[in-house]
Write a protein that holds these residues in place. Structure first.
Motif, mmCIF file in Angstrom:
data_model
loop_
_atom_site.group_PDB
_atom_site.id
_atom_site.type_symbol
_atom_site.label_atom_id
_atom_site.label_comp_id
_atom_site.label_asym_id
_atom_site.label_seq_id
_atom_site.Cartn_x
_atom_site.Cartn_y
_atom_site.Cartn_z
ATOM 1 N N UNK A 132 0.630 -1.061 0.048
ATOM 2 C CA UNK A 132 -0.049 -0.017 0.029
ATOM 3 C C UNK A 132 0.947 1.308 -0.040
ATOM 4 N N UNK A 165 1.098 4.460 -2.568
ATOM 5 C CA UNK A 165 0.576 5.589 -2.140
ATOM 6 C C UNK A 165 1.710 6.916 -2.401
ATOM 7 N N UNK A 204 0.012 7.143 -6.000
ATOM 8 C CA UNK A 204 -1.439 7.629 -6.163
ATOM 9 C C UNK A 204 -2.051 8.571 -5.092
ATOM 10 N N UNK A 205 -1.148 9.021 -4.099
ATOM 11 C CA UNK A 205 -1.589 10.104 -3.224
ATOM 12 C C UNK A 205 -1.791 11.256 -4.254
ATOM 13 N N UNK A 206 -2.535 12.366 -3.539
ATOM 14 C CA UNK A 206 -2.913 13.568 -4.110
ATOM 15 C C UNK A 206 -2.253 14.719 -3.329
ATOM 16 N N UNK A 224 -3.402 13.678 0.257
ATOM 17 C CA UNK A 224 -4.476 13.036 0.263
ATOM 18 C C UNK A 224 -4.234 11.437 0.006
ATOM 19 N N UNK A 225 -4.082 10.455 0.903
ATOM 20 C CA UNK A 225 -3.895 9.245 0.737
ATOM 21 C C UNK A 225 -4.746 8.476 -0.276
ATOM 22 N N UNK A 226 -4.319 7.596 -1.059
ATOM 23 C CA UNK A 226 -5.303 6.625 -1.769
ATOM 24 C C UNK A 226 -6.096 5.786 -0.779
ATOM 25 N N UNK A 227 -7.233 5.348 -1.288
ATOM 26 C CA UNK A 227 -7.966 4.344 -0.265
ATOM 27 C C UNK A 227 -7.401 3.250 -0.204
ATOM 28 N N UNK A 228 -7.410 2.406 0.979
ATOM 29 C CA UNK A 228 -6.933 1.325 1.301
ATOM 30 C C UNK A 228 -7.295 0.097 0.681
#
Lengths: 322, 336
Positions: free
Chosen positions: A147, A151, A154-156, B16-20
């Protein structure tokens, strides 16, 4: 005005602005939206990071065809270390970067110190590294990545996916270094006249070695970001990327003969290609035409630039010499 | 320095982290058809958009379907085999809100972007290879494991269970790797069959020819070759013909383009494992249309009931083409 247009960075920025304006008028609902424009930037971020390294290489008069394979290889190595060996994300990232750096070191050493032609060396390396990517990914890619690795891309931040920020940071840092440091300025001298640079005391071989290491490292970073964005390490990733990147860099003002180019040009070249591609998708132009149109644009831009330079040379011979 | 640390901390906090929850479920969402555009447009996104097999079968059928239905159809994607570029294209198309998306399932890496299309309320059908880690509404295609199995069984039959074989295709593609596995699972039950290698012909006729020539030189007793991409068969056949071993070295491969059929007719290739590609895109597009128009409503409100009114998975099956039935395919006029 003519002088400004003579600088590819300004002429390309103007062209990009015009394309953006026309696209906004033709596709008012779909083009000038935050979602579409941030998507365009995201899609060109990987290519641009590689293009920064390629710009430095082309300024010194060489290029690297193995960058696309390095993109697949670094992602594959990182994925193998994290998913198969079960090591932490930091170890995976480090392994990916080290593997990319090693490819650059081999390329640089054989080209700079053993005199192998850069095209032949990097062409051979392209195949070797692609094979390595297939081997390490077990031919089907490493599907499940941790994960926190995902991240990374894929984080924003402010609603924009991270690779866009990494791209801007890379361009900013290298534009600063290329403008302000003696080390990077030397690449212009090497590209302008390698023999003269050598005689003036520049360690040309060592500089060349580092330029290949740097380009490979940036391709390695791009590979990690791509694997993180996709959530998987594709052994087929980066196929054809080397030609796209060289096209973007040439569009951005570099010359195959060396001595020319600016880091910002790499970003603008990639942005130009990304915008044209986006407009063609919005216009529903098929893949056949996209290739033809991009090829025609490359020839037109280089030809127009050449014509403008010739005219300036005729009107202001001294300006051209300077 | 302190300012930089504060700035970095602020930026990190703003991230803003991606959904898990990764998209590992096969649960389907029903399309919100109210979001479809004013102009009814169905978009196909593939990779290698210029590949003749895609052009002649998938794309020709999709266009024909659009004409029959009187709706706009568009075909997009990179010219080369470039999955990340296909993903980028889909992401840019989602923003234009087409009525439906027909996606060539080239790699499981498409999963997240397919989920993005579904989340945007766009009816999304996958064809050719399934993307099981996605929330696609429907899938139509061939089971690639069965393609490998069919080739393996035919090869065992042709060689009477004894001899050296090799196989080639595009290494790294999920569907082909499944095909390779199908082949290997069959031949491992026959100890008389020896597999001398797996090769990457890069979907290139010249490369397939070169690999086959080298194999024939290294293994003069090579008895059979299996191909897994559209260009494997013609490349293998050319090298086998040049070595004067046509008919002696057995060949099985995929697809049934005119050149494949002619080679079967000439006795150079012994069997083709053909896909019913026309069905992928005709019914795939029709599924999208049926979702948009709620052709077969199954409840008072399918969306609220969590239903999709089309089949979730369709296996279109395989065509076995040999010298006995090849004329039927050579004489087939294109569908009108």
């Amino acid at each position: 005005m003519r002088t400004l247009l003579n600088d590819r960075v300004y002429s390309l920025a103007l062209t990009i602005g015009l394309i953006g304006l026309v696209a906004a008028l033709v596709f008012p609902q779909t083009f000038p939206t935050f979602g579409n424009l941030s998507q365009v930037l995201l899609n060109l971020s990987i290519d641009t990071i590689v293009a920064v390294g390629m710009m430095i290489l082309l300024i010194s008069g060489v290029f690297d065809l193995s960058v696309g394979s390095v993109v697949a290889f670094s992602g594959g190595i990182a994925a193998y270390v994290m998913s198969t060996l079960g090591w932490p994300v930091a170890a995976g990232v480090l392994a990916g970067l080290l593997s990319a750096g090693l490819v650059g070191l081999v390329n640089g050493y054989l080209i700079a110190y053993q005199g192998i032609n850069p095209m032949i060396q990097t062409l051979a390396m392209m195949g070797i590294v692609r094979g390595g990517a297939l081997l390490v990914s077990g031919a089907v890619g490493t599907r499940v990545l941790p994960y926190w690795f995902n991240a990374i891309s894929q984080s924003k931040l402010l609603g924009v996916q991270m690779p866009v920020w990494y791209m801007l940071l890379t361009v900013g840092v290298f534009a600063f270094l290329a403008n302000r440091t003696v080390f990077f300025r030397r690449y212009y001298y090497i590209g302008g006249n390698e023999r003269a640079a050598d005689l003036s005391g520049i360690r040309v071989r060592r500089m060349k070695l580092w330029s290949f290491v740097l380009t490979s490292l940036l391709a390695g970073v791009a590979g990690l970001l791509l694997a993180s964005r996709l959530g998987t390490a594709l052994p087929t990733a980066g196929r054809g990327l080397e030609l796209r990147v060289i096209t973007a860099v040439i569009l951005g003002g570099a010359s195959l003969a060396g001595g020319h180019g600016r880091i910002l040009g790499a970003l603008l070249g990639a942005l130009f290609m990304g915008l044209v591609s986006n407009v063609m998708i919005l216009s529903r132009v098929t893949g056949y035409w996209q290739e033809i149109i991009l090829g025609l644009i490359l020839i037109t831009v280089v030809w127009a630039d050449l014509a403008l330079r010739k005219q300036t040379h005729r009107l202001h011979p001294r300006r051209m010499l300077s | 320095m302190k300012r930089i640390v504060i700035l970095l901390a602020l930026l990190a906090a703003a991230c803003e982290l991606p959904p898990r929850n990764t998209a590992t479920t096969t649960a389907l969402r029903t399309a919100d058809t109210t979001l479809t555009g004013a102009v009814e447009e169905y978009v196909m996104v593939t990779t290698a958009v210029t590949m003749p097999m895609y052009v002649n079968h998938d794309q020709a059928t999709f266009r024909r379907w659009g004409e029959k239905r009187g709706v706009r159809v568009s075909i997009l994607g990179p010219a080369d085999w470039d999955v990340p570029a296909q993903i980028s294209t889909i992401e840019e198309v989602i923003g234009t809100r087409p009525s439906g998306l027909l996606i060539n399932g080239t790699d499981p890496a498409l999963g997240p972007v397919i989920d993005k299309a579904v989340a945007a309320g766009i009816p999304t059908v996958v064809y050719d290879s399934d993307i099981p880690n996605s929330r696609r509404h429907a899938f139509l295609g061939t089971d690639w494991y069965q393609i490998g199995k069919m080739q393996g069984e035919e090869m065992v039959r042709l060689l009477n269970g004894r001899g050296k074989i090799a196989y080639m295709g595009i290494l790294g593609l999920t569907n082909m790797e499944a095909g390779f596995q199908g082949l290997l699972d069959v031949v491992k039950k026959h100890p008389g069959i020896e597999v001398v290698g797996k090769f990457d012909d890069k979907a290139n006729v010249e490369e397939a020819t070169r690999i086959t020539s080298d194999l024939l030189a290294a293994h003069p007793d090579l008895a059979g070759l299996c191909g897994f991409d559209s260009n494997s068969g013609p490349g293998i056949a050319l090298a086998v013909q040049e070595a004067g071993k046509a008919g002696k070295v057995k060949i099985t491969t995929v697809d049934w383009e005119p050149e494949h059929l002619q080679l079967v007719k000439a006795g150079v290739i012994q069997m083709l494992a053909g896909q019913k590609r026309e069905l992928f895109t005709w019914y795939g597009a029709q599924f999208l249309y049926d979702m948009v128009h709620q052709t077969n409503r199954l409840s008072g409100n399918d969306a609220r009931a969590g239903l999709t009114n089309v089949p979730a998975t369709v296996n279109t099956g395989l065509i076995r083409i040999t010298r006995e039935n090849v004329d039927e395919f050579l004489n087939t006029a294109p569908a009108q």
